[in-house]
Each structure stands twice: as C-alpha cells, then as structure tokens.
Enzyme design. Structure first.
Site, PDB file in Angstrom:
ATOM      1  N   CYS A  75     -35.212  -7.178  24.298  1.00 51.91           N
ATOM      2  CA  CYS A  75     -35.271  -5.940  25.045  1.00 51.91           C
ATOM      3  C   CYS A  75     -35.807  -5.718  26.079  1.00 51.91           C
ATOM      4  CB  CYS A  75     -35.732  -4.675  23.931  1.00 51.91           C
ATOM      5  SG  CYS A  75     -35.279  -5.048  22.188  1.00 51.91           S
ATOM      6  N   CYS A 118     -34.726  -6.301  29.697  1.00 51.23           N
ATOM      7  CA  CYS A 118     -34.016  -5.394  30.289  1.00 51.23           C
ATOM      8  C   CYS A 118     -34.875  -3.914  30.697  1.00 51.23           C
ATOM      9  CB  CYS A 118     -32.864  -4.812  29.718  1.00 51.23           C
ATOM     10  SG  CYS A 118     -31.511  -6.219  29.828  1.00 51.23           S
ATOM     11  N   HIS A 119     -35.601  -3.567  29.751  1.00 52.52           N
ATOM     12  CA  HIS A 119     -36.566  -2.506  29.635  1.00 52.52           C
ATOM     13  C   HIS A 119     -37.697  -2.564  29.964  1.00 52.52           C
ATOM     14  CE1 HIS A 119     -33.156  -0.098  27.720  1.00 52.52           C
ATOM     15  NE2 HIS A 119     -33.028  -0.959  27.004  1.00 52.52           N
ATOM     16  N   CYS A 144     -27.138  -1.703  22.424  1.00 52.98           N
ATOM     17  CA  CYS A 144     -27.848  -2.584  23.148  1.00 52.98           C
ATOM     18  C   CYS A 144     -27.575  -4.045  22.543  1.00 52.98           C
ATOM     19  CB  CYS A 144     -29.292  -2.467  23.607  1.00 52.98           C
ATOM     20  SG  CYS A 144     -29.276  -0.948  24.785  1.00 52.98           S
ATOM     21  N   CYS A 204     -34.376  26.589   1.703  1.00 49.48           N
ATOM     22  CA  CYS A 204     -35.657  25.719   1.262  1.00 49.48           C
ATOM     23  C   CYS A 204     -36.594  26.124   2.862  1.00 49.48           C
ATOM     24  CB  CYS A 204     -35.635  24.450   0.910  1.00 49.48           C
ATOM     25  SG  CYS A 204     -34.673  24.371  -0.688  1.00 49.48           S
ATOM     26  N   HIS A 205     -36.181  25.556   3.871  1.00 48.69           N
ATOM     27  CA  HIS A 205     -37.047  25.240   4.869  1.00 48.69           C
ATOM     28  C   HIS A 205     -37.102  26.527   5.716  1.00 48.69           C
ATOM     29  CE1 HIS A 205     -37.659  21.107   3.475  1.00 48.69           C
ATOM     30  NE2 HIS A 205     -36.408  21.349   3.730  1.00 48.69           N
ATOM     31  N   CYS A 243     -32.106  15.509   0.955  1.00 45.75           N
ATOM     32  CA  CYS A 243     -32.142  17.055   0.657  1.00 45.75           C
ATOM     33  C   CYS A 243     -30.741  17.328   0.193  1.00 45.75           C
ATOM     34  CB  CYS A 243     -32.766  17.519   1.882  1.00 45.75           C
ATOM     35  SG  CYS A 243     -34.608  17.306   2.058  1.00 45.75           S
TER      36      CYS A 243
HETATM   37  C1  HEC Z   1     -33.825  22.371  -2.770  1.00 44.09           C
HETATM   38  C2  HEC Z   1     -34.486  22.528  -1.644  1.00 44.09           C
HETATM   39  C3  HEC Z   1     -34.182  21.775  -0.403  1.00 44.09           C
HETATM   40  C4  HEC Z   1     -33.095  21.926   0.519  1.00 44.09           C
HETATM   41  C5  HEC Z   1     -31.837  22.685   0.115  1.00 44.09           C
HETATM   42  C6  HEC Z   1     -33.229  21.063   1.503  1.00 44.09           C
HETATM   43  N1  HEC Z   1     -34.624  20.490   1.498  1.00 44.09           N
HETATM   44 FE1  HEC Z   1     -35.614  19.461   3.127  1.00 44.09          FE
HETATM   45  N2  HEC Z   1     -37.120  19.168   1.745  1.00 44.09           N
HETATM   46  C7  HEC Z   1     -37.088  19.652   0.522  1.00 44.09           C
HETATM   47  C8  HEC Z   1     -38.654  19.038  -0.006  1.00 44.09           C
HETATM   48  C9  HEC Z   1     -39.064  19.543  -1.388  1.00 44.09           C
HETATM   49  C10 HEC Z   1     -39.104  18.315   0.944  1.00 44.09           C
HETATM   50  C11 HEC Z   1     -40.664  17.747   1.026  1.00 44.09           C
HETATM   51  C12 HEC Z   1     -41.541  18.602   1.384  1.00 44.09           C
HETATM   52  C13 HEC Z   1     -41.221  19.195   2.737  1.00 44.09           C
HETATM   53  O1  HEC Z   1     -41.489  18.437   3.984  1.00 44.09           O
HETATM   54  O2  HEC Z   1     -40.790  20.432   2.900  1.00 44.09           O
HETATM   55  C14 HEC Z   1     -38.105  18.216   2.052  1.00 44.09           C
HETATM   56  C15 HEC Z   1     -38.247  17.558   3.224  1.00 44.09           C
HETATM   57  C16 HEC Z   1     -37.529  17.720   4.470  1.00 44.09           C
HETATM   58  C17 HEC Z   1     -37.838  17.099   5.657  1.00 44.09           C
HETATM   59  C18 HEC Z   1     -38.952  16.283   5.921  1.00 44.09           C
HETATM   60  C19 HEC Z   1     -40.036  17.174   6.683  1.00 44.09           C
HETATM   61  C20 HEC Z   1     -41.282  16.308   6.925  1.00 44.09           C
HETATM   62  O3  HEC Z   1     -42.216  16.856   7.882  1.00 44.09           O
HETATM   63  O4  HEC Z   1     -41.660  15.443   6.567  1.00 44.09           O
HETATM   64  C21 HEC Z   1     -36.907  17.144   6.526  1.00 44.09           C
HETATM   65  C22 HEC Z   1     -36.514  16.907   7.573  1.00 44.09           C
HETATM   66  C23 HEC Z   1     -35.766  17.960   5.257  1.00 44.09           C
HETATM   67  N3  HEC Z   1     -36.634  18.311   4.433  1.00 44.09           N
HETATM   68  C24 HEC Z   1     -34.586  18.560   6.086  1.00 44.09           C
HETATM   69  C25 HEC Z   1     -33.682  19.307   5.222  1.00 44.09           C
HETATM   70  C26 HEC Z   1     -32.477  19.741   5.981  1.00 44.09           C
HETATM   71  C27 HEC Z   1     -31.795  19.360   7.360  1.00 44.09           C
HETATM   72  C28 HEC Z   1     -31.739  20.289   4.750  1.00 44.09           C
HETATM   73  C29 HEC Z   1     -30.263  20.501   4.800  1.00 44.09           C
HETATM   74  C30 HEC Z   1     -29.287  19.555   5.099  1.00 44.09           C
HETATM   75  C31 HEC Z   1     -32.712  20.315   3.752  1.00 44.09           C
HETATM   76  N4  HEC Z   1     -33.842  19.633   3.973  1.00 44.09           N
HETATM   77  C32 HEC Z   1     -32.393  21.017   2.700  1.00 44.09           C
HETATM   78  C33 HEC Z   1     -36.369  20.440  -0.121  1.00 44.09           C
HETATM   79  C34 HEC Z   1     -35.289  20.901   0.471  1.00 44.09           C
HETATM   80  C1  HEC Z   2     -28.963  -6.520  28.896  1.00 42.63           C
HETATM   81  C2  HEC Z   2     -29.790  -5.435  28.977  1.00 42.63           C
HETATM   82  C3  HEC Z   2     -30.392  -4.916  27.872  1.00 42.63           C
HETATM   83  C4  HEC Z   2     -30.988  -5.248  26.892  1.00 42.63           C
HETATM   84  C5  HEC Z   2     -30.993  -6.696  26.530  1.00 42.63           C
HETATM   85  C6  HEC Z   2     -31.379  -4.103  25.875  1.00 42.63           C
HETATM   86  N1  HEC Z   2     -30.813  -3.184  26.599  1.00 42.63           N
HETATM   87 FE1  HEC Z   2     -31.248  -1.036  25.870  1.00 42.63          FE
HETATM   88  N2  HEC Z   2     -30.416  -0.423  27.396  1.00 42.63           N
HETATM   89  C7  HEC Z   2     -29.914  -0.996  28.429  1.00 42.63           C
HETATM   90  C8  HEC Z   2     -28.955  -0.149  29.455  1.00 42.63           C
HETATM   91  C9  HEC Z   2     -28.415  -0.662  30.779  1.00 42.63           C
HETATM   92  C10 HEC Z   2     -29.155   1.103  28.830  1.00 42.63           C
HETATM   93  C11 HEC Z   2     -28.331   2.324  29.305  1.00 42.63           C
HETATM   94  C12 HEC Z   2     -29.261   2.779  30.725  1.00 42.63           C
HETATM   95  C13 HEC Z   2     -30.171   3.843  30.389  1.00 42.63           C
HETATM   96  O1  HEC Z   2     -30.044   4.908  29.783  1.00 42.63           O
HETATM   97  O2  HEC Z   2     -31.417   3.479  30.487  1.00 42.63           O
HETATM   98  C14 HEC Z   2     -30.007   0.917  27.609  1.00 42.63           C
HETATM   99  C15 HEC Z   2     -30.296   2.062  26.816  1.00 42.63           C
HETATM  100  C16 HEC Z   2     -31.250   1.869  25.770  1.00 42.63           C
HETATM  101  C17 HEC Z   2     -31.716   3.178  24.984  1.00 42.63           C
HETATM  102  C18 HEC Z   2     -31.430   4.496  25.238  1.00 42.63           C
HETATM  103  C19 HEC Z   2     -32.475   4.991  26.434  1.00 42.63           C
HETATM  104  C20 HEC Z   2     -32.343   6.375  26.978  1.00 42.63           C
HETATM  105  O3  HEC Z   2     -33.196   7.104  27.285  1.00 42.63           O
HETATM  106  O4  HEC Z   2     -31.056   6.654  26.657  1.00 42.63           O
HETATM  107  C21 HEC Z   2     -32.522   2.670  23.886  1.00 42.63           C
HETATM  108  C22 HEC Z   2     -33.232   3.373  22.953  1.00 42.63           C
HETATM  109  C23 HEC Z   2     -32.444   1.418  24.113  1.00 42.63           C
HETATM  110  N3  HEC Z   2     -31.777   0.777  25.174  1.00 42.63           N
HETATM  111  C24 HEC Z   2     -33.240   0.319  23.225  1.00 42.63           C
HETATM  112  C25 HEC Z   2     -32.809  -1.038  23.412  1.00 42.63           C
HETATM  113  C26 HEC Z   2     -33.657  -2.221  22.347  1.00 42.63           C
HETATM  114  C27 HEC Z   2     -34.516  -1.635  21.111  1.00 42.63           C
HETATM  115  C28 HEC Z   2     -33.082  -3.419  22.755  1.00 42.63           C
HETATM  116  C29 HEC Z   2     -33.443  -4.515  22.094  1.00 42.63           C
HETATM  117  C30 HEC Z   2     -33.088  -4.570  20.666  1.00 42.63           C
HETATM  118  C31 HEC Z   2     -32.619  -3.168  23.963  1.00 42.63           C
HETATM  119  N4  HEC Z   2     -32.325  -1.790  24.240  1.00 42.63           N
HETATM  120  C32 HEC Z   2     -31.808  -4.187  24.770  1.00 42.63           C
HETATM  121  C33 HEC Z   2     -30.080  -2.460  28.768  1.00 42.63           C
HETATM  122  C34 HEC Z   2     -30.444  -3.216  27.777  1.00 42.63           C
END
Ligand code: HEC
Ligand code: HEC
Ligand code: HEC
Lengths: 270, 158
Positions: free
Chosen positions: A86, A89-90, A123, A189-190, A231
């Site tokens: 990585c 290139c980066h 990449c 919930c949230h 969730c």
């Molecule tokens: C039945 C209740 C419930 C529903 C529905 C639910 N969640 Fe959660 N979710 C939780 C509980 C409990 C936790 C752990 C405590 C917290 O961070 O809220 C959690 C945690 C999370 C976290 C982690 C937050 C952190 O800071 O770590 C994310 C992100 C999240 N929920 C997204 C979602 C999304 C998107 C949906 C819908 C697709 C969803 N949840 C639906 C109960 C729910």
């Molecule tokens: C041969 C060159 C090359 C290598 C090796 C490479 N990358 Fe990239 N990567 C690029 C190019 C080119 C882009 C797209 C241009 C851009 O948006 O920066 C990119 C884009 C990305 C992006 C999105 C960045 C953005 O802001 O959109 C991530 C994340 C990333 N590379 C992670 C990695 C990781 C992790 C590795 C190694 C496991 C890796 N790259 C190896 C060339 C490379």
C-alpha cells in the site's frame, strides 16, 4: 413518548480527549437534514460506563490499537503478483490515508457507492494482484482500523448530494423501515429511545463515527456492516449480509446522521 | 367395545371444540379502542405462568422494555412505561388487546405484537437472522397470551 430531559439524564457529561492531545467532538448540533428528528447528535461513547469510556481515552488501554498496529505493518508489506505494498502508492499511511475514513462511504468513478472495504479490495485485486480480503476477516479489520486512526478528530464529511443522493435516499428508507417479527426500525431504538435501557443495554443513537470498534463482549473488532447485521437480526428479521448494497446505502445514511461529530478511530464498546 | 367407541367419539368432539374455541391470530377482533373482549382460548389464564412468560427472554420478554416490580428479573428496561398498577388503568379486554397487538391501542408504538403471524417485512426465524419458515408462529401462543393477561390483572396498586 419521553421528554428530552429524561433521555439525556442517562448520558455521561464528559469530554473525549485521546492520549491527552487529540480532542474528539462527541456532541454536536444535528445536521439540517435531521430537522424534526434529532436536535443534537451524540457519540455512542457518551452512553458507555466510566470504565469503558476510560479505555478509549488512552491508546495503551484501548485494545483496538493492537489491531491498528498490525494493519500499519501490513501497510508497508508487499503482497500479490505485482510485488507492491500500500505504501508504494499511497506513501506513509499518516499522509496517504488522512481524512479518508471521514469521507466513507462514497461514490466511486464508476458511479457505485463503495465502503472503505471495497476501496481496499479494489487496490488489492486490481492494483496489487493480491487476493481480496473477507469483509470481516482479520486483515481487513486490521487495515480499516489502521486507516480510521488517521482520521481521528476530523469531522465526518460524507457527501450526500449529487450522485450520492439516490443511495442516501435508499439508506434513509431502510432506517425507518420496521423490520422483522418485532417490527422495529433503527429509529425505534436509536432515534425514539436513545438514552433508555432495553434490558441491560443502554441505547445510544447508533452512530458509526466511532467504527471500527473493539467489542469487549466478543474480544474483537466489529465492522459497521456487522453491527447493522446484528441489529436487524435482533428484530427477529431475515438480516442482510455485510458487503451488501443495502448495507452500503444504510452506511451512507447513518454516517450522515453523524455529521458534526468527529471520527474516533477505534472505539471501545461493551 | 361399544363403550370404547363412545369414549373415542367423545374425545374427538372434545378436541374439535377446543380447537374451535381457540382464536387464531388472523381472526382476533379488536374494538375501536384496541381491546379484545373474549379469551383467546375460551379459558381464563394462569397468572403465575404469565409472570414467567413476561420475565423470560425467549418468551414475552416484557422486562426488556418494562419495569415490573412484581417480577424477579434483573435489568428491567424503560423503553415502555412501568407496568405496576396496569390493572388499575386498563380492564382485562384492553390488556388483552395490548398484548395481542398494541398498535391497535397505541398507534405506531414500538411495542411488538405478541400474537401476530404477519404480514411482516423480512420476517426471520427467531433471532437466527435467517428467513422465517412459511408457518411462522406468533411470539406467544394463545394460552401464553391469556396467562400474561391474567398476570397483568394482578398488577393493582389501589
Ligand atoms: C431492538 C433495538 C434495536 C434496533 C431495532 C436497532 N438497534 Fe442498533 N443497537 C441496539 C443496541 C442495544 C445497541 C448497543 C448499545 C448502543 O450503542 O446503542 C446498538 C448499537 C448500534 C450501533 C453501535 C453504536 C456504537 O456507538 O457502538 C450502531 C451503529 C447501530 N446500533 C445501528 C443500528 C441500525 C443502523 C439499525 C437499523 C438497521 C439498528 N441499529 C437497529 C439496539 C437496536
Ligand atoms: C499500485 C498502486 C496502489 C497500491 C499498491 C494500493 N493502492 Fe490504494 N489506491 C490507488 C489508487 C490509484 C487509488 C485511487 C485514487 C485515489 O482516489 O486516491 C487508490 C485508492 C485507495 C483508497 C480510497 C482512497 C480515497 O480517498 O478514495 C483506499 C482506502 C486505498 N486505496 C487503500 C489501499 C490499501 C489499504 C492498499 C494496500 C492493501 C492499497 N490501497 C494499495 C493505488 C494503489
Ligand atoms: C420493545 C419494547 C416493548 C416490549 C418488548 C413490550 N412492550 Fe409493552 N409497551 C411498550 C411501549 C413503548 C409502551 C407504551 C405505549 C406507547 O405509547 O407507545 C407499552 C405499553 C404497554 C402497556 C400499557 C402501559 C400502561 O401501564 O399504561 C402494557 C400493559 C404493556 N405494554 C404490556 C406489555 C407486556 C405484557 C409485554 C410482554 C408480553 C410487553 N408490554 C412488551 C414497549 C414494549
């Protein structure tokens, strides 16, 4: 049904400063698009216990940093048929990946919405000639964590207009869909019940700017999509898979609910 | 021999009438305030069993969202109101309606319907994350609903 005052009573009145030198905004006025839904947005960190919050204040106590270090090592290790790393290139990860986490997910050149994992695998497969990493594999968790650390303290900056808008709209629709036999939406919930307890779980706003997070319960890293999967499953629904288009859309919408907050770069959760 | 046949016939009628007496989820009738007048089983419920259903995670799990002082369950939630004194606020038919499907009483409530088999959006097979079987059972069966209603009827403060 509950007053705002009652909701906030259960949230910590605390400020997050990582390592004593990186302040993180964990509380902010909600973005305009949330008008009528939320007035303020809060990091999930504020809803955790004193002990759990303390772990995130200091990298020596934050278990996710071990994963980040492994990701940093992989960053400069050549892999695949092209023999490139990585870093080739980066450049240094602290420069090449600065702010990247804050802008994810985003629309790529081909007009598709991609998450961080998609960019990394693009990449690996197309530029390095290496194998794709599984969405929830250890090397992927290590790398997404290492990259997230480089956006610490930077505000969420996802784009939701223009070519991103159709994806955002779909994600928003999902957020308010009442899934499963329990007929609960993310908002049930949230949005309607953050601050309340569902059994022993203290509900946060379900924000994702702290991700990836280390979960003490699984002693491991949890990706954004994996959290969504759990969730939705908990509503007694047929859930979606990490890496599905549905979860990319939902990720964009949920990220946009965190506009105003800063990236934590590796949260700690129970 | 003759007596044998008579017994068997009686047992069949008995089973048939029990099956008819039980109201299926699709057939429950709500009043315009969301109450359900008749017992779903045609029988009164058992309050002690209802307490267990309310406190058990894999069953009613009411304590996930409600505080109920009469129940010996740790970490009772507060997404819903406390249920202490519920029988002072509601009569039996209204409580039955709330347990069967609270959306008829509280529009848009987050409280899940305990005696409903659909339609749902992406119903799952319990908490597995997999798709539900075609004949998805309600969260509580008719007997368990009546037991919970009987338990709720014991929650009096006045
Ligand atoms: C039945 C209740 C419930 C529903 C529905 C639910 N969640 Fe959660 N979710 C939780 C509980 C409990 C936790 C752990 C405590 C917290 O961070 O809220 C959690 C945690 C999370 C976290 C982690 C937050 C952190 O800071 O770590 C994310 C992100 C999240 N929920 C997204 C979602 C999304 C998107 C949906 C819908 C697709 C969803 N949840 C639906 C109960 C729910
Ligand atoms: C041969 C060159 C090359 C290598 C090796 C490479 N990358 Fe990239 N990567 C690029 C190019 C080119 C882009 C797209 C241009 C851009 O948006 O920066 C990119 C884009 C990305 C992006 C999105 C960045 C953005 O802001 O959109 C991530 C994340 C990333 N590379 C992670 C990695 C990781 C992790 C590795 C190694 C496991 C890796 N790259 C190896 C060339 C490379
Ligand atoms: C996911 C959360 C949730 C679960 C699980 C839940 N409820 Fe509720 N319940 C609520 C909410 C919220 C209300 C308030 C109605 C409203 O305004 O939306 C409520 C209201 C009630 C009321 C009326 C409250 C009063 O005293 O005026 C009763 C009775 C009740 N629930 C019983 C139960 C029983 C019995 C169970 C389990 C079989 C149960 N609930 C499970 C959320 C829940």
């Amino acid at each position: 049904a509950l007053s705002t005052a009652a909701l906030h009573a259960e949230m910590a009145d605390d400020e997050l400063v990582i390592n004593g030198d990186t302040p993180i905004t964990v509380k902010a006025p909600a973005a305009d698009h949330l008008e009528g839904h939320l007035d303020e947005v809060y990091s999930g960190w504020l809803f955790r216990t004193d002990e759990t919050r303390a772990m995130e204040q200091d990298d020596f106590d934050n278990p996710i940093m071990i994963f980040a270090e492994q990701g940093q090592e992989t960053w400069s290790t050549a892999d695949g048929s092209e023999g490139k790393s990585c870093a080739d290139c980066h450049g240094d990860i602290s420069e090449g990946m600065k702010g990247v986490r804050a802008s994810m997910p985003k629309v790529n050149e081909a007009g598709k919405l991609w998450s961080m994992e998609d960019y990394i695998n693009d990449c690996r497969t197309n530029r390095m000639g290496a194998e794709a990493w599984g969405w929830d594999s250890t090397p992927m968790h290590n790398m997404t964590t290492a990259i997230a650390v480089e956006s610490r303290g930077m505000p969420v900056s996802v784009k939701i207009d223009g070519d991103a808008q159709p994806f955002w709209e779909k994600g928003k629709e999902m957020y308010y869909t009442r899934y499963g036999q329990l007929e609960l939406s993310c908002a049930s919930c949230h949005e309607e019940n953050y601050g309340n307890y569902i059994r022993a779980d203290h509900l946060s706003q379900g924000q994702i700017q702290g991700f990836p997070v280390y979960r003490l319960k699984n002693a491991g890293v949890v990706s954004i999509h994996n959290r969504f999967k759990g969730c939705i499953r908990d509503t007694r629904a047929e859930t979606y898979s990490p890496g599905s288009d549905e979860f990319r859309n939902l990720e964009l919408y949920v990220a946009s609910r965190g506009l105003g907050l800063d990236i934590e770069g590796g949260g700690v959760r129970p | 021999m003759k007596r044998h046949v008579a017994w068997a016939a009686m047992a069949v009628t008995f089973a048939a009438s029990a099956a008819i007496a039980e109201t299926a989820p699709m057939d429950v009738k709500f009043t315009d305030v969301g109450a359900v007048a008749e017992s779903l089983t045609g029988q009164p419920g058992d309050a002690a069993k209802g307490a267990e259903v309310a406190a058990t995670k894999s069953l009613g799990n009411c304590v996930a969202c409600h505080k109920v002082s009469a129940l010996d369950a740790s970490f009772q939630g507060n997404v819903g109101p406390e249920l202490n004194g519920a029988a002072d606020r509601w009569d039996e038919s209204q409580l039955r309606g709330i347990v069967v499907d609270a959306k008829h009483t509280f529009e848009g409530t987050v409280m899940p319907a305990m005696y409903k088999t659909g339609p749902f959006i992406r119903p799952g097979d319990g908490y597995t994350g997999k798709a539900a079987p075609a004949d998805l059972p309600p969260i509580l069966n008719a007997r368990q609903v009546e037991d919970v209603v009987a338990f709720l009827m014991t929650l009096k403060e006045e």
